[in-house]
Write a protein that holds these residues in place. Structure first.
Motif, PDB file in Angstrom:
ATOM      1  N   ALA A  17       0.821  -1.216   0.000  1.00  0.00           N
ATOM      2  CA  ALA A  17       0.000   0.000   0.000  1.00  0.00           C
ATOM      3  C   ALA A  17       0.851   1.261   0.000  1.00  0.00           C
ATOM      4  O   ALA A  17       0.438   2.312  -0.505  1.00  0.00           O
ATOM      5  N   GLN A  18       2.061   1.189   0.570  1.00  0.00           N
ATOM      6  CA  GLN A  18       2.925   2.362   0.615  1.00  0.00           C
ATOM      7  C   GLN A  18       3.353   2.798  -0.792  1.00  0.00           C
ATOM      8  O   GLN A  18       3.640   3.977  -1.022  1.00  0.00           O
ATOM      9  N   ARG A  52      -0.133   9.182  -4.615  1.00  0.00           N
ATOM     10  CA  ARG A  52      -1.407   9.817  -4.256  1.00  0.00           C
ATOM     11  C   ARG A  52      -1.322  11.325  -4.461  1.00  0.00           C
ATOM     12  O   ARG A  52      -0.343  11.960  -4.097  1.00  0.00           O
ATOM     13  N   GLU A  81       0.750   5.121  -1.962  1.00  0.00           N
ATOM     14  CA  GLU A  81       0.796   6.416  -1.280  1.00  0.00           C
ATOM     15  C   GLU A  81       1.768   7.377  -1.954  1.00  0.00           C
ATOM     16  O   GLU A  81       1.551   8.590  -1.958  1.00  0.00           O
ATOM     17  N   SER A 112      -3.958  16.007  -0.754  1.00  0.00           N
ATOM     18  CA  SER A 112      -5.276  15.972  -0.129  1.00  0.00           C
ATOM     19  C   SER A 112      -5.948  17.334  -0.259  1.00  0.00           C
ATOM     20  O   SER A 112      -5.292  18.347  -0.522  1.00  0.00           O
TER      21      SER A 112
END
Length: 370
Positions: A292-293, A299, A296, A302
């Motif tokens: 999963a890293q 990504r 990230e 935000s």
């Protein structure tokens, strides 16, 4: 300890709890709870905020229903009896406990009926689990009030062929005398004086003070008026869009198998658009063990989002349903349209678990009556 003749979960019991500091509140007061802050607890106990209604929470309901069975199970395993009783500390009466049970020798027993996620975490992590750490404080508080040298923390799912997880918890005198009791007594003083604990801006409510109260009210009323106007305009826009869809459908029906039309200043083009790629399914297929890293790293930044919820306001709100509006602001690419939905029922009180707030894998760890 001094026994108090009260029936647990009665109105008199609720009032008694509200006027003091209880064992289940100690972990919050110490700032160790991920579900509630000291400020929020203070605000609820002083009437500034309404506490969340947990009566319909399935974990709370199951705990109440299964508590007697869990108590009988402990009594059979240890060849003792447990007395569910309310009590106050002899030295500090504001420190209060509603014991699930006290043994014949005066040892407190805290009974928990955990949900599956909490049970699995305790079974795997033992004393390192979140639930154990939170309830360890509660049992230490109970040992102080009961003047006991040890207590018991029992996680019993009340299921056939599943053995409860029992922890013998020895009294930690240094923790009780140097941290637990002083902090709880200080909190009781703050309840009496009206002095609030320092709020956490990331978890607690902002409460306007002084001139900010008038400014907040002014902006709130302006928001209500603007939202009401936006709602009326949106309804009109939806009606116009409905007419557009109806006319478009009529034009397409007239075209039959034709893909192009251009008459009376209206051009229609029919075309097929390729479907989007389901990247989540693609990654699962080509890289099922992807860390999963790695995702990230790729990504996008935000975005800060704001959700404004309009609740009943006799002075300013229109009759009818509440409205909720969410808009994107700040860094990133803000949404071009606000999301708005109408709700017929008022929003329930917010809890820190809260909730939430209370939205973790340990959501069945409920603080309150138990």
């Amino acid at each position: 300890m001094r026994i108090v003749d009260l029936s647990q979960r009665s109105p008199e019991w609720l009032a008694w709890r509200a006027q003091g500091v209880t064992a289940s509140e100690a972990v919050v007061i110490l700032g160790r709870s991920p579900y509630q802050t000291p400020w929020r607890l203070w605000a609820e106990k002083t009437g500034l905020c309404a506490p969340a209604d947990l009566s319909q929470n399935p974990f709370v309901q199951r705990g109440i229903q299964c508590e007697d069975n869990a108590r009988r199970g402990f009594e059979e395993r240890h060849q003792t009896w447990l007395l569910p009783v309310c009590a106050e500390s002899e030295t500090h009466p504001l420190l209060r406990c509603s014991f699930d049970g006290v043994t014949e020798t005066g040892e407190p027993v805290e009974l928990k009926v955990p949900g599956q996620k909490t049970w699995d975490a305790i079974a795997q992590q033992g004393t390192e689990s979140l639930a154990y750490g939170l309830y360890w404080v509660q049992v230490q508080f109970q040992c102080f009030v009961a003047e006991a040298e040890r207590g018991w923390l029992v996680f019993d799912p009340v299921k056939s062929k599943v053995n409860p997880l029992e922890f013998e918890i020895l009294r930690d005198t240094d923790f009780i005398e140097q941290k637990l009791v002083p902090v709880c007594l200080r909190f009781a003083e703050m309840m009496a004086s009206g002095q609030a604990p320092t709020p956490d801006p990331a978890r607690d409510y902002y409460v306007p003070q002084g001139e900010q109260q008038a400014a907040w009210q002014r902006h709130a009323q302006a928001y209500r008026r603007a939202e009401a106007e936006a709602s009326r305009l949106e309804q009109a826009l939806q009606a116009v869009k409905s007419r557009l869809r109806e006319a478009q459908s009529g034009l397409v029906d007239l075209m039959g198998d034709y893909l192009l039309a251009d008459q009376n200043g209206v051009q229609v083009l029919r075309y097929r658009q390729r479907g989007s790629v389901d990247y989540a399914a693609l990654l699962t297929e080509i890289a099922p063990d992807l860390d999963a890293q790695v995702l990230e790293v790729h990504r996008r930044p935000s975005t800060m989002r704001v959700k404004v919820t309009l609740k009943d306001d006799p002075a300013a709100a229109e009759e009818g349903a509440d409205a909720e509006q969410t808009v994107a602001v700040g860094e990133g690419n803000p949404s071009s349209r606000a999301k708005r939905r109408r709700r017929k029922e008022p929003e329930p009180a917010v809890d820190a678990v809260d909730a939430t707030e209370g939205s973790s894998d340990e959501g069945d760890i409920i603080f309150g009556y138990f």
